[in-house]
Enzyme design. Structure first.
Site, PDB file in Angstrom:
ATOM      1  N   CYS A 145      -0.835  11.551 -21.366  1.00 22.83           N
ATOM      2  CA  CYS A 145      -1.096  12.634 -21.973  1.00 22.83           C
ATOM      3  C   CYS A 145      -2.756  12.826 -20.984  1.00 22.83           C
ATOM      4  CB  CYS A 145      -1.454  12.315 -23.400  1.00 22.83           C
ATOM      5  SG  CYS A 145      -0.033  12.058 -24.234  1.00 22.83           S
TER       6      CYS A 145
ATOM      7  N   ARG B 101      -0.761  12.423 -13.685  1.00 18.83           N
ATOM      8  CA  ARG B 101      -0.650  11.228 -14.608  1.00 18.83           C
ATOM      9  C   ARG B 101       0.821  11.210 -15.202  1.00 18.83           C
ATOM     10  NH1 ARG B 101      -6.248   9.969 -16.613  1.00 18.83           N
ATOM     11  NH2 ARG B 101      -5.582   9.557 -18.717  1.00 18.83           N
TER      12      ARG B 101
ATOM     13  N   TRP C 275       2.825  13.411 -22.742  1.00 21.76           N
ATOM     14  CA  TRP C 275       3.769  12.526 -22.401  1.00 21.76           C
ATOM     15  C   TRP C 275       4.368  11.870 -23.544  1.00 21.76           C
ATOM     16  CZ3 TRP C 275       7.590  11.303 -19.599  1.00 21.76           C
ATOM     17  CH2 TRP C 275       8.198   9.980 -19.622  1.00 21.76           C
TER      18      TRP C 275
ATOM     19  N   ASN D  78      -4.726  11.889 -27.510  1.00 18.48           N
ATOM     20  CA  ASN D  78      -3.980  10.865 -26.671  1.00 18.48           C
ATOM     21  C   ASN D  78      -3.951   9.668 -27.585  1.00 18.48           C
ATOM     22  OD1 ASN D  78      -4.187  12.873 -24.727  1.00 18.48           O
ATOM     23  ND2 ASN D  78      -5.519  11.822 -23.421  1.00 18.48           N
ATOM     24  N   GLY D  79      -2.928   8.977 -27.267  1.00 14.68           N
ATOM     25  CA  GLY D  79      -2.996   7.437 -28.278  1.00 14.68           C
ATOM     26  C   GLY D  79      -1.676   7.461 -29.071  1.00 14.68           C
TER      27      GLY D  79
ATOM     28  N   GLU E 232       4.609 -11.880  -2.468  1.00 18.34           N
ATOM     29  CA  GLU E 232       4.080 -10.568  -2.079  1.00 18.34           C
ATOM     30  C   GLU E 232       3.021 -10.429  -1.138  1.00 18.34           C
ATOM     31  OE1 GLU E 232       4.773  -7.679  -3.267  1.00 18.34           O
ATOM     32  OE2 GLU E 232       3.199  -6.573  -3.226  1.00 18.34           O
TER      33      GLU E 232
ATOM     34  N   LYS F  24       3.590  -8.071   2.158  1.00 18.17           N
ATOM     35  CA  LYS F  24       2.596  -7.201   2.607  1.00 18.17           C
ATOM     36  C   LYS F  24       2.277  -7.342   4.116  1.00 18.17           C
ATOM     37  CE  LYS F  24       2.681  -4.984  -0.111  1.00 18.17           C
ATOM     38  NZ  LYS F  24       3.417  -4.631  -1.057  1.00 18.17           N
TER      39      LYS F  24
ATOM     40  N   GLU G  65       5.349  -6.301   6.213  1.00 21.44           N
ATOM     41  CA  GLU G  65       5.571  -4.810   6.069  1.00 21.44           C
ATOM     42  C   GLU G  65       4.514  -4.098   7.044  1.00 21.44           C
ATOM     43  OE1 GLU G  65       7.172  -3.206   1.720  1.00 21.44           O
ATOM     44  OE2 GLU G  65       4.820  -3.958   1.936  1.00 21.44           O
TER      45      GLU G  65
ATOM     46  N   HIS H  54      10.674 -29.949   2.266  1.00 19.07           N
ATOM     47  CA  HIS H  54      12.000 -29.824   2.496  1.00 19.07           C
ATOM     48  C   HIS H  54      12.611 -28.828   3.483  1.00 19.07           C
ATOM     49  CE1 HIS H  54      12.513 -32.128  -1.162  1.00 19.07           C
ATOM     50  NE2 HIS H  54      11.628 -31.271  -1.880  1.00 19.07           N
TER      51      HIS H  54
ATOM     52  N   LYS I 296       9.198   4.991   1.185  1.00 18.20           N
ATOM     53  CA  LYS I 296       8.220   4.649   0.050  1.00 18.20           C
ATOM     54  C   LYS I 296       9.333   4.461  -1.155  1.00 18.20           C
ATOM     55  CE  LYS I 296       4.804   4.206  -2.792  1.00 18.20           C
ATOM     56  NZ  LYS I 296       4.282   3.023  -2.504  1.00 18.20           N
TER      57      LYS I 296
HETATM   58  C1  G6P Z   1      10.934   0.318  -1.201  1.00 11.92           C
HETATM   59  C2  G6P Z   1       9.327   0.186  -0.951  1.00 11.92           C
HETATM   60  C3  G6P Z   1       8.854  -0.920  -1.753  1.00 11.92           C
HETATM   61  C4  G6P Z   1       9.096  -0.933  -3.065  1.00 11.92           C
HETATM   62  C5  G6P Z   1      10.579  -1.012  -3.207  1.00 11.92           C
HETATM   63  C6  G6P Z   1      10.980  -0.895  -4.716  1.00 11.92           C
HETATM   64  O1  G6P Z   1      11.205  -0.815  -0.304  1.00 11.92           O
HETATM   65  O2  G6P Z   1       8.609   0.530   0.247  1.00 11.92           O
HETATM   66  O3  G6P Z   1       7.241  -0.963  -1.639  1.00 11.92           O
HETATM   67  O4  G6P Z   1       8.748  -2.533  -3.693  1.00 11.92           O
HETATM   68  O5  G6P Z   1      11.041   0.023  -2.431  1.00 11.92           O
HETATM   69  O6  G6P Z   1      10.746   0.258  -5.003  1.00 11.92           O
HETATM   70  P1  G6P Z   1      10.766   0.744  -6.533  1.00 11.92           P
HETATM   71  O7  G6P Z   1      10.125   2.230  -6.404  1.00 11.92           O
HETATM   72  O8  G6P Z   1      11.806   0.635  -7.113  1.00 11.92           O
HETATM   73  O9  G6P Z   1       9.432  -0.005  -7.088  1.00 11.92           O
END
Ligand code: G6P
Length: 607
Positions: free
Chosen positions: A2, A27, A74, A98-99, A481, A485, A488, A504, A602
């Site tokens: 919101c 948002r 929202w 909002n809230g 992660e 990164k 990627e 192992h 993306k």
């Molecule tokens: C693609 C994006 C990643 C993302 C993955 C899952 O591979 O490049 O950055 O983590 O999709 O996407 P989601 O929108 O479901 O989090």
């Protein structure tokens, strides 16, 4: 999420109210509305859908006035619809909110007994009636608002207008933000400064419990005790548009630096008085969580890593078994669904084909409900789910996910705490978890100041071909992660291992050319991890230890990066930040396309 805008001026305010709503569109919302004082009292326009739908109504039957409020909604209580859209009206009074008002049902019953009629399913409408009722007893608007908010439980930011006091706007906040914008001969209210940046750069940030009275000439703030209060005037240097790169060289860097605000937004209105508001998941949540005795998490990519962290939290805090699975695997097997299992899909975009397919497949099965943790309000995954927890990271443009991941962690921590409370987690541990989350925006801002040190470390990686990331417990997925990164955006081959697995197999790879990055907060596994790192040192590996200040001196490594100490909920978020910055700086040094790395998308809407 919101959004609120309010303006008291000498000129017509409608266009500026609508522009303010547009600035808040990122948002996410499902309806919009506006109310202004005209010669006929309070008049409003409301539309389900987009701000442009509201503009279409304004083009057909234009409103104009010098004092008004506006809102993007929202839906939480009641479906997205024109009737449920704000502003809500009672007699001479109009309100945007909002809230979540937790005691709205009791207040509604009380007001109905007094003869007030409700035209929406929202929790907000009780606020309009309570203020109108107080005004009918002769109370001025500010006093009516003060008496009303004293009766509300939950979180709110409010902007209120009354035909009985033309030119006056009253705002109030608790657990949900509201700022006052200071103009020349006009004054403003908004839930987010982005709505007001074209109008002013001078803001007063209200404290929890504050009530503010605005006319076009003056602003008066009153604290929670009703006493006049001074709030410092702050000048903003923010870029006006959320999807502009602004001063940043890449979207990824901008999004990394947006994390203090994004995490604050994810927490906004969901914690009040030291507890997580159950209704953040919707009205049915309490009953559904009571029936939940195991959780199945499904996601892809970065979202899967967030799910892995959540799996540790859910088992350790709530004592509820939790399985975490990649969506493309889950959807093509025949999973056994135990009665009492909640299905939880995690997705930034809400459109990832495998996650959506898994969610749809779960529909016919015996799950308690299907829940989504997601960043895009009107996405397919949100629409398909019975319970929704939005991450509120704002638009994420960089393909390598950063703020979406940390806000997922925060949303999942809120969920784990809420589930733990439903299962009887002891009060002290619960309170500590809530406190850690509240401290996170500040801890993130503090950690991002290490950028210069991380950039210097990145120089050592630029010419490498491989890297190994190690962690234990919740910091194993954080290491995953970090490795994701790096691969990627810099195209360096990176792998993550649970540090106990080192001997192992992967230890065979360790030599002087293999950088090893250890994610090493001072948790219950630190001594085990230190032993694993000795194994790396003994083989001549170049060790980079990311530690918190309480272990900085007890660890033998070639390079030590010292982060703020934080608890088990905060640490996975805080320790992710240097890994994001490391990948970013290595990629810049290698000259790759940081925001659009080769071969990646993306939002992956195909299998
Ligand atoms: C693609 C994006 C990643 C993302 C993955 C899952 O591979 O490049 O950055 O983590 O999709 O996407 P989601 O929108 O479901 O989090």
């Amino acid at each position: 999420m919101c959004g609120i805008v309010g303006i008291s001026a000498q000129r017509d305010v409608v266009q500026n109210l609508i522009s303010g709503l547009k600035a808040l569109e990122y948002r996410g919302y499902d309806s919009a509305g506006i109310a202004v004082l005209t010669g006929h009292g309070v008049e409003r326009l409301r539309a389900k859908g987009k701000v442009r739908d509201l503009e279409a109504l304004q083009a057909v039957s234009p409103l104009s006035g010098t004092c008004g409020i506006a809102h993007t909604r929202w839906a939480t209580h009641g479906a997205p619809s024109t009737d449920n859209a704000h502003p809500h009206v009672s007699g001479a009074v109009s309100v945007v909110h909002n809230g979540i008002i937790e005691n709205h049902a009791a207040l509604r019953a009380e007001l109905q007994a007094l003869g007030y009629e409700f035209t929406s399913q929202t929790d907000t409408e009780v606020v309009a009636h309570l203020i109108e009722h107080a005004q009918r007893q002769g109370k001025p608007l500010r006093q009516a608002v003060q008496e009303t908010v004293a009766r509300l439980h939950g979180a709110y930011s409010l902007a209120v207008l009354s035909a009985r006091e033309p030119g006056t706007l009253v705002g109030a906040r608790l657990g949900s933000p509201l700022v006052v914008g200071l103009g020349e001969g006009e004054q403003y209210l908004a839930s987010d400064i982005h709505a007001l940046l074209p109008l002013t750069r001078r803001f007063l940030y209200l404290d929890d419990g504050d009530v503010v009275e605005l006319t076009r000439e003056a602003v008066q703030v009153f604290d929670a005790a009703g006493q006049p209060a001074q709030r410092a005037v702050k000048e903003s240097h923010f870029a006006a548009d959320a999807v502009e790169r602004g001063e940043y060289r890449h979207y990824m860097l901008k999004e990394i630096h947006e994390q203090p605000q994004a995490v604050a937004d994810t927490l906004e209105g969901r914690i009040a008085g030291g507890h997580v508001l159950t209704q953040m998941l919707g009205v049915d949540a309490e009953a559904l969580l009571a029936r939940t005795d195991s959780v199945q998490i499904v996601a892809c990519g970065t979202s899967y890593h967030a799910g892995l962290v959540a799996g540790y939290w859910i088992e350790s805090f709530a004592g509820v078994p939790c399985k975490v699975e990649i969506a493309s695997e889950y959807r093509y097997r025949n999973p056994v669904v135990r009665a009492g299992t909640l299905f939880l899909g995690i997705s930034q975009s809400g459109e990832t084909a495998d996650t959506l397919a898994a969610l749809k497949m779960a529909k016919g099965r015996d799950y308690v409900a299907r829940m989504a943790v997601c960043n895009v309000p009107e996405s397919s995954i949100v629409r398909e789910s019975e319970l929704v927890l939005m991450t509120r990271a704002g638009p994420e443009i960089g393909v390598a996910s950063t703020k979406a991941f940390t806000t997922q962690l925060v949303a999942l921590a809120l969920f784990a705490l809420e589930l733990a409370r439903a299962k009887g987690l002891d009060a002290a541990r619960y309170a500590d978890g809530v406190r850690q989350l509240e401290q996170l925006p500040g801890l993130i801002a503090q950690t991002l100041k290490l950028d210069g040190q991380i950039r210097a470390l990145a120089e050592n990686f630029a010419a490498k071909q491989h890297a190994l990331f190690l962690g234990r417990g919740t910091h194993w997925p954080v290491a995953m992660e970090g490795a994701l990164k790096l691969k990627e955006i810099s195209y360096i081959h990176a792998e993550a291992y649970a540090a106990g697995e080192l001997k192992h197999g992967p230890l065979a790879l360790v030599d002087k050319d293999m950088p090893v990055i250890a994610v090493a907060p001072n948790d219950h596994l630190i001594d085990k991890l230190k032993s694993n790192l000795e194994e790396v040192r003994a083989r001549g590996g170049e060790l980079y230890a990311f530690v918190d200040e309480t272990v900085a001196h007890g660890l033998d490594a070639d390079h030590v990066l010292t982060l703020p100490a934080c608890g088990e909920f905060a640490a996975p978020v805080v320790f992710t930040l240097p890994l994001q910055l490391l990948a970013y700086h290595v990629a810049v040094l290698r000259g790759t396309d940081v925001d659009q790395p080769r071969n990646l998308a993306k939002s992956v809407t195909v299998e």
